[in-house]
Design a protein around this motif. Structure first.
Motif, PDB file in Angstrom:
ATOM      1  N   ASN A   4       0.629  -1.209  -0.158  1.00  0.00           N
ATOM      2  CA  ASN A   4      -0.057  -0.093   0.076  1.00  0.00           C
ATOM      3  C   ASN A   4       0.776   1.358  -0.021  1.00  0.00           C
ATOM      4  O   ASN A   4       0.592   2.263   0.482  1.00  0.00           O
ATOM      5  N   MET A   5       2.019   1.097  -0.644  1.00  0.00           N
ATOM      6  CA  MET A   5       2.805   2.323  -0.913  1.00  0.00           C
ATOM      7  C   MET A   5       3.483   2.595  -2.144  1.00  0.00           C
ATOM      8  O   MET A   5       3.575   1.423  -2.846  1.00  0.00           O
ATOM      9  N   LEU A   6       3.591   3.583  -2.717  1.00  0.00           N
ATOM     10  CA  LEU A   6       4.006   4.004  -3.893  1.00  0.00           C
ATOM     11  C   LEU A   6       5.357   4.609  -3.565  1.00  0.00           C
ATOM     12  O   LEU A   6       5.691   5.321  -2.543  1.00  0.00           O
ATOM     13  N   LYS A   7       6.295   4.691  -4.647  1.00  0.00           N
ATOM     14  CA  LYS A   7       7.640   5.123  -4.446  1.00  0.00           C
ATOM     15  C   LYS A   7       7.745   5.775  -6.054  1.00  0.00           C
ATOM     16  O   LYS A   7       7.798   5.267  -7.112  1.00  0.00           O
ATOM     17  N   HIS A   8       8.562   7.116  -5.822  1.00  0.00           N
ATOM     18  CA  HIS A   8       8.762   7.656  -7.021  1.00  0.00           C
ATOM     19  C   HIS A   8      10.098   8.846  -6.446  1.00  0.00           C
ATOM     20  O   HIS A   8       9.911   9.562  -5.570  1.00  0.00           O
ATOM     21  N   VAL A  53       4.905  14.779  -6.371  1.00  0.00           N
ATOM     22  CA  VAL A  53       6.305  14.584  -6.010  1.00  0.00           C
ATOM     23  C   VAL A  53       6.744  15.737  -7.096  1.00  0.00           C
ATOM     24  O   VAL A  53       7.695  16.702  -6.442  1.00  0.00           O
ATOM     25  N   GLU A  54       6.559  15.714  -8.162  1.00  0.00           N
ATOM     26  CA  GLU A  54       7.231  16.643  -9.178  1.00  0.00           C
ATOM     27  C   GLU A  54       6.896  18.170  -8.927  1.00  0.00           C
ATOM     28  O   GLU A  54       7.817  19.066  -8.848  1.00  0.00           O
ATOM     29  N   ASP A  55       5.769  18.278  -8.669  1.00  0.00           N
ATOM     30  CA  ASP A  55       5.191  19.645  -8.325  1.00  0.00           C
ATOM     31  C   ASP A  55       5.839  20.255  -7.016  1.00  0.00           C
ATOM     32  O   ASP A  55       6.156  21.337  -6.735  1.00  0.00           O
ATOM     33  N   TYR A  56       5.883  19.275  -6.119  1.00  0.00           N
ATOM     34  CA  TYR A  56       6.349  19.764  -4.645  1.00  0.00           C
ATOM     35  C   TYR A  56       7.874  19.789  -4.653  1.00  0.00           C
ATOM     36  O   TYR A  56       8.340  21.016  -4.134  1.00  0.00           O
ATOM     37  N   LEU A  57       8.625  18.944  -5.549  1.00  0.00           N
ATOM     38  CA  LEU A  57      10.027  19.668  -5.863  1.00  0.00           C
ATOM     39  C   LEU A  57      10.364  20.944  -6.517  1.00  0.00           C
ATOM     40  O   LEU A  57      11.040  21.637  -5.934  1.00  0.00           O
TER      41      LEU A  57
END
Length: 112
Positions: A4-8, A53-57
């Motif tokens: 139940n986890m995603l990784k990027h 993730v990309e937007d947060y970075l």
């Protein structure tokens, strides 16, 4: 890694499902900000997570902020008193501190 986890990149995201809203949702783990994402399918959730993730970075770079939460290496753990007592006794029997006992247990679980 749990199912139940995603990784990027170096980020992980939780995965949950809302039957009421009929959608998947989650949040990025290990940031100082609350960053959420959602999708109406598993693939949609994965795409939304990567975009989050990309937007947060990008946002962190714009404001000069470190995106990953800093961990100090110390935290409080609340456990039942009887478990605390038994752990302290076992640690003493092993000739180590309670802190070393807990560290070893966490290390073994994380690396299992």
């Amino acid at each position: 890694m749990a199912n139940n986890m995603l990784k990027h990149k170096d980020f992980f995201g939780s995965v949950e499902y809302s039957a009421d809203d009929d959608c998947f949702f989650g949040k990025i783990i290990g940031t100082t900000d609350l960053v959420t994402f959602e999708g109406d399918s598993v693939n949609g959730l994965k795409i939304a997570f990567q975009e989050a993730v990309e937007d947060y970075l990008v946002l962190c770079k714009e404001v000069g902020k470190e995106p990953q939460k800093t961990y100090k290496g110390s935290f409080n753990v609340r456990i039942p008193p009887e478990l605390h007592k038994n752990a302290a006794i076992l640690a003493s029997r092993k000739g180590i501190s309670l802190n070393a006992f807990v560290e070893r247990a966490i290390y073994e679980e994380v690396n299992a």
